[in-house]
Design an enzyme around this catalytic site. Structure first.
Site, PDB file in Angstrom:
ATOM      1  CG  ASP A  85      -1.905  -1.085   1.264  1.00  0.00           C
ATOM      2  OD1 ASP A  85      -2.333  -1.485   0.169  1.00  0.00           O
ATOM      3  OD2 ASP A  85      -2.254  -1.548   2.354  1.00  0.00           O
ATOM      4  NE  ARG A  86       0.526   8.156  -2.341  1.00  0.00           N
ATOM      5  CZ  ARG A  86      -0.023   9.171  -2.989  1.00  0.00           C
ATOM      6  NH1 ARG A  86      -1.248   9.077  -3.433  1.00  0.00           N
ATOM      7  NH2 ARG A  86       0.673  10.265  -3.170  1.00  0.00           N
TER       8      ARG A  86
END
Length: 229
Positions: free
Chosen positions: A66-67
């Site tokens: 995930d970012r």
């Protein structure tokens, strides 16, 4: 049009390389950088890496983070190597360990949690993961590393690698990840933002492919220790 990564992004990514051997590239992904571009982000990690060095121009992601998650992310520089790494992942031979800081005093020294998780598309087009009987079986082993009255530091070993697995499981237990804007506690996140914690406290600490003799770890980010002070 392909955006060129800024000089500062290139040097940040160059410094974050922790393994580069036999067409396998592993980086300690900084928080805030998406694994790949798209959905309003022209440039993700993979697009930037391809432009760092001509040797990396065929780089492919082996998996995603995930970012807002930092830590070990694996890329391959050759299609044959990508196939090999993907097979290891698919057959469950890869060891992945994460660190996370959650709200509250986690009650177990060691516990294995299994839940059935399913991806759900929200109206906004965003993805959310929910626990439902028809979901895919997802298992994480949690180990309590450090705690005080308000927070717990957990080491999480993924036995399956589903989207948002750790975040959903800790949240469903009543111990959301600090800084998680999707499954977390917004009041608490605001409180810690004021204290300078501007990220989600989830970090991919280790990834190992024992069969291929690849063992990699990324050092714990400073925020994880700071928040306990």
């Amino acid at each position: 049009i392909l955006n060129s990564p800024s000089k500062s992004l290139i040097s940040l990514l160059k410094e974050s390389i922790i393994y580069n051997k036999d067409s396998v590239l592993i980086l300690d992904k900084p928080t805030g950088i998406a694994s790949h571009g798209g959905s309003g982000l022209k440039l993700g990690l993979i697009e930037a890496v391809r432009q760092i060095d001509s040797k990396f121009k065929n780089a492919q992601l082996v998996h995603r983070l995930d970012r807002s998650t930092s830590g070990c992310i694996v890329l391959s520089l050759k299609r044959s190597v990508l196939k090999k790494l993907n097979a290891e992942m698919r057959e469950g031979r890869v060891e992945k360990k994460y660190l996370t800081v959650v709200e509250g005093k986690w009650p177990h020294k060691e516990i294995s949690i299994s839940s059935n998780l399913k991806k759900n598309q929200l109206r906004s087009g965003e993805r959310e993961v929910i626990e439902v009987p028809e979901g895919k079986l997802s298992t994480t082993e949690f180990k309590l590393v450090e705690f005080n009255k308000k927070l717990s530091l957990l080491e999480c070993s993924l036995l399956t690698g589903r989207t948002h697995q750790i975040r959903v499981q800790t949240s469903n237990e009543g111990f959301p990840v600090i800084g998680d804007n999707k499954y977390g506690n917004n009041q608490l996140n605001k409180f810690y933002r004021k204290k300078g914690i501007n990220r989600m406290l989830l970090h991919a600490k280790e990834i190992n492919f024992p069969n291929l003799e690849i063992f990699c770890s990324a050092k714990e980010p400073a925020e994880f220790a700071e928040i306990f002070k």
